[in-house]
Design a protein around this motif. Structure first.
Motif, PDB file in Angstrom:
ATOM      1  N   LEU A   1       1.047  -1.063  -0.054  1.00 36.69           N
ATOM      2  CA  LEU A   1       0.009   0.018  -0.058  1.00 36.69           C
ATOM      3  C   LEU A   1       0.885   1.553   0.013  1.00 36.69           C
ATOM      4  CD1 LEU A   1      -2.729  -1.010   2.678  1.00 36.69           C
ATOM      5  CD2 LEU A   1      -2.997  -0.968   0.131  1.00 36.69           C
ATOM      6  N   LEU A   2       0.511   2.278  -0.996  1.00 34.35           N
ATOM      7  CA  LEU A   2       1.137   3.658  -1.148  1.00 34.35           C
ATOM      8  C   LEU A   2       0.237   4.675  -0.496  1.00 34.35           C
ATOM      9  CD1 LEU A   2       3.054   3.349  -4.454  1.00 34.35           C
ATOM     10  CD2 LEU A   2       4.176   2.897  -2.068  1.00 34.35           C
ATOM     11  N   PRO A   3       0.484   5.377   0.449  1.00 35.35           N
ATOM     12  CA  PRO A   3      -0.453   6.379   0.832  1.00 35.35           C
ATOM     13  C   PRO A   3      -0.106   7.447  -0.297  1.00 35.35           C
ATOM     14  CG  PRO A   3       1.807   6.413   1.909  1.00 35.35           C
ATOM     15  CD  PRO A   3       1.909   5.158   1.219  1.00 35.35           C
ATOM     16  N   ILE A   4      -1.324   7.978  -0.947  1.00 35.24           N
ATOM     17  CA  ILE A   4      -1.283   8.606  -1.996  1.00 35.24           C
ATOM     18  C   ILE A   4      -2.385   9.666  -1.711  1.00 35.24           C
ATOM     19  CG2 ILE A   4      -2.711   7.263  -3.364  1.00 35.24           C
ATOM     20  CD1 ILE A   4      -1.259   8.274  -5.712  1.00 35.24           C
ATOM     21  N   CYS A   5      -2.189  11.085  -1.880  1.00 28.60           N
ATOM     22  CA  CYS A   5      -3.142  12.373  -1.736  1.00 28.60           C
ATOM     23  C   CYS A   5      -4.009  11.938  -2.728  1.00 28.60           C
ATOM     24  CB  CYS A   5      -2.359  13.450  -2.069  1.00 28.60           C
ATOM     25  SG  CYS A   5      -3.611  14.898  -1.789  1.00 28.60           S
TER      26      CYS A   5
END
Length: 209
Positions: A154-158
């Protein structure tokens, strides 16, 4: 191909130089062990012929010094000695010599030992080069695997600007994030829905359902 002769006896040096050149070898002569070490470090010869009895630095001590140099690990060491018997053989090999040859020098035996030594030295050099290439490939593979691991999960993306949140809680554009962690590069264009939104007169929605 380069061969170094380390011997303090001028007559033996002359004989060795003449015989080795008949094999098409490039020969350097050193008249003591210290000079031989300097030439060995400078030229990195494939084969070194060294006399046992020399002033300042004996043949066994010379071999030990050569074997401590990582750049000379594939060099073949041939020890010349007037001694014979198992004790001389053991001391020569324990010092780091690959082979020894008793004096007086027999020309045919010398050339046979040199040819065999050069074959082994070439194989050792090829093996070292292959190991170096393999180490490089393994390092590249480790980097690639680390990159894959970084891009997995999982990549935290805006949700608005699409920037990626880094571990230090700063934000980085997704293009920069991917390019730093892979070999991918980005080219920029516009998809049909965006073209219709930005330039409705030129790209009507009906043309791009």
């Amino acid at each position: 191909m380069h061969v170094l002769v380390v011997d303090d006896t001028p007559g033996d040096c002359t004989i060795l130089d003449r015989r080795l050149r008949t094999l098409g070898l490039n020969v350097t002569i050193a008249h003591d062990g210290n000079m031989g070490l300097l030439y060995a470090t400078r030229d990195r010869p494939r084969l070194i012929i060294v006399d046992w009895m020399m002033p300042k630095l004996t043949g066994p001590a010379f071999c030990q010094r050569v074997r401590r140099d990582p750049e000379l690990q594939s060099t073949y060491l041939l020890m010349l000695t007037a001694q014979s018997g198992p004790e001389a053989t053991t001391e020569s090999l324990d010092a780091g010599a690959d082979e020894f040859l008793t004096k007086p020098i027999d020309e045919r035996e010398l050339l046979a030992r040199v040819r065999a030594g050069l074959r082994i030295a070439n194989l050792n050099a090829d093996l070292a080069a292959n190991n170096a290439r393999l180490s490089t490939k393994i390092a590249e593979l480790n980097v690639a695997m680390a990159t894959i691991s970084t891009l997995e999960g999982l990549l935290p993306i805006c949700a608005q600007c699409k920037k990626i949140r880094l571990e230090d809680r700063t934000w980085e554009p997704i293009e920069a994030y991917v390019m730093k962690r892979s070999t991918a590069e980005f080219t920029h264009s516009l998809c049909e829905p965006c073209l219709s939104t930005l330039y409705p007169n030129f790209y009507p929605v009906e043309a791009h359902p």
